[in-house]
Scaffold this active site. Structure first.
Site, PDB file in Angstrom:
ATOM      1  N   GLU A  36       0.793  -1.226   0.000  1.00 33.54           N
ATOM      2  CA  GLU A  36       0.000   0.000   0.000  1.00 33.54           C
ATOM      3  C   GLU A  36       0.826   1.278   0.000  1.00 33.54           C
ATOM      4  O   GLU A  36       0.617   2.172  -0.811  1.00 33.54           O
ATOM      5  CB  GLU A  36      -0.874  -0.032   1.254  1.00 33.54           C
ATOM      6  N   GLY A  39       6.636   3.083   4.267  1.00 39.00           N
ATOM      7  CA  GLY A  39       6.635   3.880   5.503  1.00 39.00           C
ATOM      8  C   GLY A  39       5.481   3.526   6.431  1.00 39.00           C
ATOM      9  O   GLY A  39       5.440   3.974   7.573  1.00 39.00           O
ATOM     10  N   GLU A 218     -14.727   9.406  27.281  1.00 36.73           N
ATOM     11  CA  GLU A 218     -13.765   8.369  27.686  1.00 36.73           C
ATOM     12  C   GLU A 218     -14.422   7.443  28.714  1.00 36.73           C
ATOM     13  O   GLU A 218     -14.986   7.905  29.699  1.00 36.73           O
ATOM     14  CB  GLU A 218     -12.507   9.043  28.272  1.00 36.73           C
ATOM     15  N   MET A 332       1.867  -0.043  21.092  1.00 33.90           N
ATOM     16  CA  MET A 332       1.860   0.095  19.633  1.00 33.90           C
ATOM     17  C   MET A 332       2.386   1.469  19.270  1.00 33.90           C
ATOM     18  O   MET A 332       1.635   2.411  19.036  1.00 33.90           O
ATOM     19  CB  MET A 332       0.469  -0.179  19.100  1.00 33.90           C
ATOM     20  N   ALA A 334       5.775   3.626  17.194  1.00 31.94           N
ATOM     21  CA  ALA A 334       6.741   3.487  16.112  1.00 31.94           C
ATOM     22  C   ALA A 334       8.140   3.168  16.627  1.00 31.94           C
ATOM     23  O   ALA A 334       8.848   2.335  16.055  1.00 31.94           O
ATOM     24  CB  ALA A 334       6.761   4.774  15.294  1.00 31.94           C
ATOM     25  N   HIS A 335       8.554   3.833  17.714  1.00 29.78           N
ATOM     26  CA  HIS A 335       9.922   3.611  18.203  1.00 29.78           C
ATOM     27  C   HIS A 335      10.086   2.215  18.793  1.00 29.78           C
ATOM     28  O   HIS A 335      11.171   1.651  18.753  1.00 29.78           O
ATOM     29  CB  HIS A 335      10.344   4.691  19.200  1.00 29.78           C
ATOM     30  N   HIS A 460      20.817  26.281  31.804  1.00 27.90           N
ATOM     31  CA  HIS A 460      19.866  27.306  32.267  1.00 27.90           C
ATOM     32  C   HIS A 460      19.798  28.427  31.239  1.00 27.90           C
ATOM     33  O   HIS A 460      20.837  28.819  30.717  1.00 27.90           O
ATOM     34  CB  HIS A 460      20.323  27.873  33.604  1.00 27.90           C
TER      35      HIS A 460
HETATM   36  C1  LIG Z   1      -3.127   8.744  14.062  1.00 26.87           C
HETATM   37  C2  LIG Z   1      -1.942   8.007  14.610  1.00 26.87           C
HETATM   38  C3  LIG Z   1      -0.924   8.719  15.235  1.00 26.87           C
HETATM   39  C4  LIG Z   1       0.185   8.057  15.730  1.00 26.87           C
HETATM   40  N1  LIG Z   1       1.174   8.776  16.343  1.00 26.87           N
HETATM   41  C5  LIG Z   1       2.247   8.136  16.832  1.00 26.87           C
HETATM   42  C6  LIG Z   1       3.309   8.866  17.444  1.00 26.87           C
HETATM   43  O1  LIG Z   1       3.262  10.082  17.536  1.00 26.87           O
HETATM   44  N2  LIG Z   1       4.376   8.172  17.903  1.00 26.87           N
HETATM   45  C7  LIG Z   1       4.451   6.804  17.810  1.00 26.87           C
HETATM   46  O2  LIG Z   1       5.435   6.224  18.244  1.00 26.87           O
HETATM   47  N3  LIG Z   1       3.478   6.094  17.223  1.00 26.87           N
HETATM   48  C8  LIG Z   1       2.385   6.724  16.741  1.00 26.87           C
HETATM   49  N4  LIG Z   1       1.403   5.999  16.121  1.00 26.87           N
HETATM   50  C9  LIG Z   1       1.556   4.533  16.026  1.00 26.87           C
HETATM   51  C10 LIG Z   1       2.487   4.163  14.887  1.00 26.87           C
HETATM   52  O3  LIG Z   1       1.969   4.660  13.680  1.00 26.87           O
HETATM   53  C11 LIG Z   1       2.638   2.652  14.825  1.00 26.87           C
HETATM   54  O4  LIG Z   1       3.060   2.182  16.077  1.00 26.87           O
HETATM   55  C12 LIG Z   1       3.649   2.241  13.775  1.00 26.87           C
HETATM   56  O5  LIG Z   1       3.259   2.659  12.502  1.00 26.87           O
HETATM   57  C13 LIG Z   1       3.842   0.723  13.783  1.00 26.87           C
HETATM   58  O6  LIG Z   1       4.781   0.383  12.840  1.00 26.87           O
HETATM   59  P1  LIG Z   1       4.779  -1.057  12.150  1.00 26.87           P
HETATM   60  O7  LIG Z   1       6.006  -1.095  11.314  1.00 26.87           O
HETATM   61  O8  LIG Z   1       4.579  -2.091  13.163  1.00 26.87           O
HETATM   62  O9  LIG Z   1       3.473  -1.084  11.236  1.00 26.87           O
HETATM   63  P2  LIG Z   1       2.806  -0.087  10.185  1.00 26.87           P
HETATM   64  O10 LIG Z   1       3.387   1.261  10.252  1.00 26.87           O
HETATM   65  O11 LIG Z   1       1.346  -0.227  10.386  1.00 26.87           O
HETATM   66  O12 LIG Z   1       3.213  -0.705   8.782  1.00 26.87           O
HETATM   67  C14 LIG Z   1       2.765  -1.956   8.376  1.00 26.87           C
HETATM   68  C15 LIG Z   1       2.844  -2.045   6.870  1.00 26.87           C
HETATM   69  O13 LIG Z   1       2.589  -3.383   6.473  1.00 26.87           O
HETATM   70  C16 LIG Z   1       1.864  -3.369   5.254  1.00 26.87           C
HETATM   71  N5  LIG Z   1       1.193  -4.665   5.122  1.00 26.87           N
HETATM   72  C17 LIG Z   1       0.268  -5.197   5.951  1.00 26.87           C
HETATM   73  N6  LIG Z   1      -0.067  -6.437   5.549  1.00 26.87           N
HETATM   74  C18 LIG Z   1       0.666  -6.699   4.439  1.00 26.87           C
HETATM   75  C19 LIG Z   1       0.774  -7.813   3.565  1.00 26.87           C
HETATM   76  N7  LIG Z   1       0.072  -8.928   3.771  1.00 26.87           N
HETATM   77  N8  LIG Z   1       1.626  -7.721   2.522  1.00 26.87           N
HETATM   78  C20 LIG Z   1       2.351  -6.597   2.305  1.00 26.87           C
HETATM   79  N9  LIG Z   1       2.297  -5.519   3.112  1.00 26.87           N
HETATM   80  C21 LIG Z   1       1.465  -5.571   4.164  1.00 26.87           C
HETATM   81  C22 LIG Z   1       0.919  -2.192   5.426  1.00 26.87           C
HETATM   82  O14 LIG Z   1       0.461  -1.716   4.174  1.00 26.87           O
HETATM   83  C23 LIG Z   1       1.821  -1.186   6.143  1.00 26.87           C
HETATM   84  O15 LIG Z   1       2.466  -0.325   5.240  1.00 26.87           O
HETATM   85  C24 LIG Z   1       0.283   6.647  15.594  1.00 26.87           C
HETATM   86  C25 LIG Z   1      -0.722   5.929  14.938  1.00 26.87           C
HETATM   87  C26 LIG Z   1      -1.815   6.597  14.446  1.00 26.87           C
HETATM   88  C27 LIG Z   1      -2.867   5.821  13.738  1.00 26.87           C
END
Ligand SMILES: Cc1cc2nc3c(=O)[nH]c(=O)nc-3n(C[C@H](O)[C@H](O)[C@H](O)COP(=O)(O)OP(=O)(O)OC[C@H]3O[C@@H](n4cnc5c(N)ncnc54)[C@H](O)[C@@H]3O)c2cc1C
Length: 481
Positions: A36, A39, A218, A332, A334-335, A460
């Site tokens: 899709e 990133g 909430e 859940m 990103a870091h 400071h």
């Molecule tokens: C609105 C919002 C705000 C957020 N803000 C923060 C923040 O400020 N700080 C933070 O740390 N986290 C934040 N998060 C959470 C963060 O986005 C996730 O924790 C992070 O993206 C997880 O990374 P990941 O690599 O596990 O998965 P994802 O980023 O979800 O990536 C997974 C990828 O796998 C692909 N995929 C899935 N199935 C298949 C398949 N069968 N074949 C091929 N490709 C596939 C998808 O298309 C996707 O691109 C936020 C989330 C949301 C929704």
């Protein structure tokens, strides 16, 4: 014959693409499959575009308070929401393109399509069930297509998607998920946000800054329920001061839809039901792992409550299959996904001294106004765990820089083990705390003692001085309060 790799990663979010870069650095022949958007959610629909939206909100808030700083800006500032959204999408597009660049630079093959594990060591990539979503920069050149691929190690990094409550499912029109909330065609006049976790409260904060009448509902007794109650009480007060309505211990039981509005039935703790009508609602009741259609049942990979079960190194119960990031369970973030990706790949490569991911030291940041950030145990959790604790606090109202910034409503709170001096938790609310919390994360990671923290020199004037003062306060030595 199927093309063979050392490592194939399914999903190019922050977990997957960082794991791919590290695998390639370690000399492993690596491919990443994406259906899709390069990133993942983080760059395209999560962390990054929300922070771009919130930056516009922050500037608008400042502009509307210009007078407080002795500045003259005529009239009330307002937002051109199309331009705000366009900027946010542009920021995502730039970073999405950056992931393509990183894959090319690190000689990682990108396989475009939807992956399914057919047996340990083999995947089939078929046509994506999802449309390629904008922003999608030109798909990188090092791209491969549908087919069968083999690898010694397969890492599942498929992320998560919005969770829905039965009967209150998002419809994309009146009830939004974060996808629709991220790019509204126009601002609603009024908005209900169901759920006050990080995602819900960030959108609530953004829309309130844009002038929308926002009500947060909430079910738990406090907003941002995983955070320390003292910190969230301050955040709540500030959000309410900005005109946000907040109902806690309140549950949306039913939603009635009209042509261009909806009415939520909200049951409060005293059993009373009130009806709230708004133009739109954001459902922010959590996310669930993408574990479906991956062939997990067929190969026998264990899952639990919608997530793949792993050990501290990302290993599943099936040899050669790993999982990282959101699909491997909370927190859940990103870091956490990135860190798990690096740990997993370094273990696969056989590096010595690879440490299992320690989830107790994963910081959490919420970028609402005011910001909230934390690491480790809350005071309540520390007590629940039977720890004998010392607590220190320092208010931003006594910090010179916070006062100079005009942001003196905040708190830094630290929790130490009374006997050992171990830093168990740190919690902050106020200006720039999402940047500051890392100081405590490093301290915890290095097992810094309270003495060492008290002897560290903080610059400071900075808001970071509240961190040192809070530590001093825990030991009865606070200087500026
Ligand atoms: C609105 C919002 C705000 C957020 N803000 C923060 C923040 O400020 N700080 C933070 O740390 N986290 C934040 N998060 C959470 C963060 O986005 C996730 O924790 C992070 O993206 C997880 O990374 P990941 O690599 O596990 O998965 P994802 O980023 O979800 O990536 C997974 C990828 O796998 C692909 N995929 C899935 N199935 C298949 C398949 N069968 N074949 C091929 N490709 C596939 C998808 O298309 C996707 O691109 C936020 C989330 C949301 C929704």
């Amino acid at each position: 014959m199927a093309e063979n790799y050392d490592v194939i990663i399914i999903g190019s979010g922050p977990g997957g693409y960082v794991a791919a870069v590290r695998a390639s650095q370690l000399g492993l022949k690596t491919a990443i499959v994406e259906r899709e958007h390069l990133g993942g959610i983080c760059l395209n629909w999560g962390c990054i575009p929300t922070k771009a939206l919130l930056r516009s909100a922050e500037i608008l808030d400042h502009a509307n308070h210009a007078k407080d700083y002795g500045l003259v800006l005529e009239g009330k500032m307002s937002a051109d929401v199309k331009a705000v959204v366009a900027r946010s999408r542009g920021v995502s597009a730039r970073l999405n393109g950056g992931v393509g660049f990183l894959m090319k630079k690190n000689k990682v093959d990108v396989i475009w399509g939807e992956a399914k594990i057919t047996k340990p060591g083999e995947i089939v990539v078929g046509k994506s069930s999802k449309p390629v979503v904008e922003p999608q920069n030109p798909v990188p050149k090092n791209i491969k297509g549908e087919g069968t691929y083999t690898a010694k190690h397969i890492i599942i990094a498929t992320g998560a998607r919005p969770r829905a409550l039965p009967g209150i499912e998002p419809d994309g029109k009146l009830i939004w998920t974060y996808f629709e909330a991220m790019k509204p065609a126009a601002l609603p006049k009024s908005l209900i946000v169901m759920g006050s976790g990080a995602i819900g409260i960030e959108f609530a904060s953004f829309y309130r800054s844009m002038g929308v009448d926002v009500t947060v509902v909430e079910v738990m007794p406090t907003i941002m329920p995983v955070e320390d109650v003292e910190v969230t009480a301050i955040a709540r007060k500030q959000l309410e001061k900005r005109g946000m309505k907040i109902l806690t211990s309140a549950k949306i039981t039913k939603v009635e839809k009209a042509a261009d509005s909806l009415t939520a039935h909200v049951e409060t703790a005293d059993g009373k039901v009130q009806q709230i009508t708004a133009d739109r609602m954001i459902s922010a009741v959590g996310v669930q792992g993408n574990i479906e259609n991956l062939g997990l049942e067929a190969v026998g990979v264990k899952t639990d409550r919608g997530c793949v079960v792993i050990d501290g190194y990302g290993k599943t119960n099936v040899s050669g299959i790993y999982a990282i990031g959101d699909v491997a369970g909370p927190p859940m973030l990103a870091h956490k996904a990135e860190h798990e990706g690096v740990v997993c790949v370094e273990k696969i490569a056989g590096l010595p001294n690879v440490h299992a991911t320690d989830k107790s030291k994963v910081p959490g940041c919420t970028y609402c106004n005011p910001q909230v950030a934390s690491v480790g145990l809350t005071e309540a959790k520390a007590k629940e765990a039977g720890r004998d604790i010392r607590v220190g606090r320092f208010s931003f109202a006594a910090n010179g820089k916070a006062i100079a910034l005009g942001e003196d409503q905040g708190l830094c709170k630290v929790i130490f083990d009374k006997k050992t001096g171990e830093l168990l938790g740190a919690h902050m609310v106020g200006a720039e705390v999402t940047e500051l919390i890392q100081g405590f994360v490093v301290a915890m990671n290095l097992e810094t003692t309270e003495e060492e923290l008290m002897h560290t020199i903080f610059p400071h004037p900075t808001v970071s001085e509240t961190m040192k003062e809070a530590v001093l306060d825990a030991y009865g030595r606070v200087l500026n309060a």
